[in-house]
Design a protein around this motif. Sequence first.
Motif, PDB file in Angstrom:
ATOM      1  N   ASN A 229     126.044  81.013  41.613  1.00 20.11           N
ATOM      2  CA  ASN A 229     125.249  79.787  41.570  1.00 20.11           C
ATOM      3  C   ASN A 229     124.537  79.549  42.897  1.00 20.11           C
ATOM      4  O   ASN A 229     123.351  79.214  42.934  1.00 20.11           O
TER       5      ASN A 229
ATOM      6  N   ASN B 279     121.690  81.900  43.374  1.00 20.41           N
ATOM      7  CA  ASN B 279     120.523  81.597  42.545  1.00 20.41           C
ATOM      8  C   ASN B 279     119.780  80.348  42.966  1.00 20.41           C
ATOM      9  O   ASN B 279     118.605  80.200  42.644  1.00 20.41           O
ATOM     10  N   THR B 280     120.458  79.432  43.663  1.00 23.29           N
ATOM     11  CA  THR B 280     119.792  78.157  43.920  1.00 23.29           C
ATOM     12  C   THR B 280     119.594  77.833  45.398  1.00 23.29           C
ATOM     13  O   THR B 280     118.817  76.937  45.724  1.00 23.29           O
ATOM     14  N   SER B 281     120.250  78.543  46.295  1.00 19.73           N
ATOM     15  CA  SER B 281     120.200  78.146  47.700  1.00 19.73           C
ATOM     16  C   SER B 281     118.832  78.391  48.348  1.00 19.73           C
ATOM     17  O   SER B 281     118.101  79.314  47.956  1.00 19.73           O
ATOM     18  N   ALA B 282     118.514  77.554  49.354  1.00 22.07           N
ATOM     19  CA  ALA B 282     117.279  77.764  50.125  1.00 22.07           C
ATOM     20  C   ALA B 282     117.623  78.266  51.528  1.00 22.07           C
ATOM     21  O   ALA B 282     116.761  78.335  52.397  1.00 22.07           O
TER      22      ALA B 282
ATOM     23  N   ILE C 260     118.662  83.694  50.758  1.00 21.21           N
ATOM     24  CA  ILE C 260     117.411  84.155  50.130  1.00 21.21           C
ATOM     25  C   ILE C 260     117.259  85.659  50.308  1.00 21.21           C
ATOM     26  O   ILE C 260     116.859  86.372  49.385  1.00 21.21           O
TER      27      ILE C 260
ATOM     28  N   ARG D  35     119.484  87.276  47.912  1.00 22.76           N
ATOM     29  CA  ARG D  35     118.884  87.176  46.567  1.00 22.76           C
ATOM     30  C   ARG D  35     117.820  88.260  46.381  1.00 22.76           C
ATOM     31  O   ARG D  35     117.741  88.914  45.354  1.00 22.76           O
TER      32      ARG D  35
ATOM     33  N   HIS E 240     116.919  97.904  35.896  1.00 15.40           N
ATOM     34  CA  HIS E 240     116.237  97.547  34.650  1.00 15.40           C
ATOM     35  C   HIS E 240     115.131  98.554  34.324  1.00 15.40           C
ATOM     36  O   HIS E 240     114.987  99.001  33.194  1.00 15.40           O
TER      37      HIS E 240
ATOM     38  N   ARG F 215     116.536 101.880  33.216  1.00 11.14           N
ATOM     39  CA  ARG F 215     117.008 101.777  31.823  1.00 11.14           C
ATOM     40  C   ARG F 215     115.858 101.948  30.845  1.00 11.14           C
ATOM     41  O   ARG F 215     116.006 102.503  29.771  1.00 11.14           O
TER      42      ARG F 215
ATOM     43  N   LYS G 154     116.361  74.802  40.392  1.00 13.53           N
ATOM     44  CA  LYS G 154     116.758  75.044  41.786  1.00 13.53           C
ATOM     45  C   LYS G 154     116.573  73.786  42.627  1.00 13.53           C
ATOM     46  O   LYS G 154     117.396  73.478  43.495  1.00 13.53           O
TER      47      LYS G 154
ATOM     48  N   TYR H 199     119.470  72.002  44.711  1.00 12.83           N
ATOM     49  CA  TYR H 199     119.317  71.973  46.166  1.00 12.83           C
ATOM     50  C   TYR H 199     119.464  70.558  46.708  1.00 12.83           C
ATOM     51  O   TYR H 199     120.127  70.325  47.723  1.00 12.83           O
TER      52      TYR H 199
ATOM     53  N   ARG I 270     110.705  78.048  49.281  1.00 15.49           N
ATOM     54  CA  ARG I 270     111.924  78.859  49.220  1.00 15.49           C
ATOM     55  C   ARG I 270     112.671  78.674  47.886  1.00 15.49           C
ATOM     56  O   ARG I 270     113.527  79.458  47.532  1.00 15.49           O
TER      57      ARG I 270
END
Lengths: 196, 412
Positions: free
Chosen positions: A31, A34-37, A42, A45, A56, A59, B363, B367, B381
């Motif tokens: 989580n 996927n969501t942190s700034a 980042i 990610r 992918h 494949r 997001k 955040y 970001r």
Amino acid sequence: MSKPMKAFDYLLMNKSVSPVLLEKSKKISWNEINTSADPEVIKIRKKIREVRLEIHRMRGFVRFDSINDKILFGYMKPENKIEKLVTDIFARRFQKHIILLGNEKKSWISYYSENFFKRYEESKSLNKMVKDIQSLIKFDSEVDIDKIWQIYYESQYIKERENHRLFYKNMPRKNLKSVGNRLELRLNTKTLDEYL
Amino acid sequence: MASLEKILHLVTQSEYDCIGDEGKVLENINFSKIDVLGQGTKHDICASSSTSRILNQAETLGNPTRSGICHSFAANGRCLSMFKTLFTNYCIHDCKYCQNSTDYKSGKSVYSYTPEELARITISLYKGNYIEGLFLSSGVSPDQDIVTEKMIETLKILKKRYNFGGYIHFKVLPGVSYEYIKQASEMADRLSVNIETPSKEHLSEISSTKNYANDILKRQKYIKNLELKKKLPAGQTTQLVVGACEESDFEIFKRVLKEYNEMMLKRVYYSAFNSVSGTSLENMVSQPTWREHRLYQMDWLYRVYNFSENEIKIAFDDNGFLKNKDPKLSIALNNFESPLDPNDAQYGELLRVPGIGPKSAYKIINYRKKNRIYKRDHLQRLGVRIKNAIPFLKISGGEYTRLERWIECQNQ
Ligand code: SF4
């Protein structure tokens, strides 16, 4: 084999990742990733995305020839260290078939059935491996499926919609090369010079 | 090498024999047939191979995937994930834009597959990892049930003889009996009937032989009723040819609402009309692909962003056409009185800002549980397309007036 993959597992497969990021990835949840700034998250990610995207694409873009009905082989030379994983993915898809993937230097083999799983890695080229296997078993000359694919592929061409930029965005040259793709690359290359 | 020998031994002992002598079926395959029957489907847009079907992989050859896989892309960048083919190009209908139609003026060769041939090609392409599955359509013979029976036989061979676990999209031909649709629904992931036009009046402009209510809508209802009893793993879809009968985008939109709300469709596909030489519409101007693209954006706003019918109506001009501009931007320019503070906007409000999609809205919400958003950089970001979003957001005191916003967005 079917254990859910952690962020760390993906990062480990990235072609270049710093020990700091690897360490950090052990402590954060999906989580957060996927969501942190946070700039470091980042970066993590982005690195994970690179690996996932290449998995992918492999494949989708790897192509198989067959030695016989139960042995499939294909060329693969990805940028990230995903060869084993990709070979396993195909072995799970085509259960009770030997999956052999490799390139000029190395080969990977996986075999998967309901209650049996085996994986090998060999420091031999794909060509050499194919020859070795052919010397051990009876092999059939299968239909020229690449030719059938070429005719089908060309049948889908619509001149008015031609858009090579979009083609290469979705099927980047580097990925086409890393699966030894000859056909789509040749048909979508504007001039012979460019192709050569 | 010892280990390799062991594994080879194991495999040759395996009782699983998928193809055997069947390879011979393809020895004398006619390549023109593959070409012509492939061409017959090239304007069918749907390339999705994602399905909710779950399999015991040990018992099948291959497996479907939840998100689908693109195995190749055409020269126009469109995903090619399926072996898309007609069963036969013989057809009794007279659709004016189609090269299989009885109206087609240039000579044509008629081809048909046998179920064995078609199943074998599908398996070979599948094992070569060229495709995720089969997309099977056809021209219509005098008795549509007869050709459908052969198409179903193909699926049976795939499923029973080859244990095929890949994806199947089955086109229901106009006028086909319920019993055959039911049989197909038991083996396919997705069923579709192409409605082609937004109304029966429009259809009568391009075909004198097809009946909108009976041949098309009634078959869609059959599929819907089957779905109510047993879920189709990838649902029912349809396709419209855009611009072959001078219909407006708004007329298309009204039909699409019915398709989603009354027929419970999973997706509607749009294919811009392309004139084909030899057909009755060969001299009609082809439609620009941007028209198709804008219709997809409109569809996306309705289906994914949950925009209401009334909101979307704003994007159409007085003649009922979408401009060559992102409809979301047109709607936002009309609806935003004042800019939005991303720190306290609701999810649905964020989704209405150009440059913010479901992922970035999600997001942002996550955040701001622990942080405040006060710089453009924060939004960037989080995946927001800043250039598009900024005119609609209130951030660190800066905000656009309505006029400034309008000027700023002119070139987007
Ligand atoms: S029904 Fe119409 S569009 Fe379909 S194949 Fe026949 S003529 Fe072509």
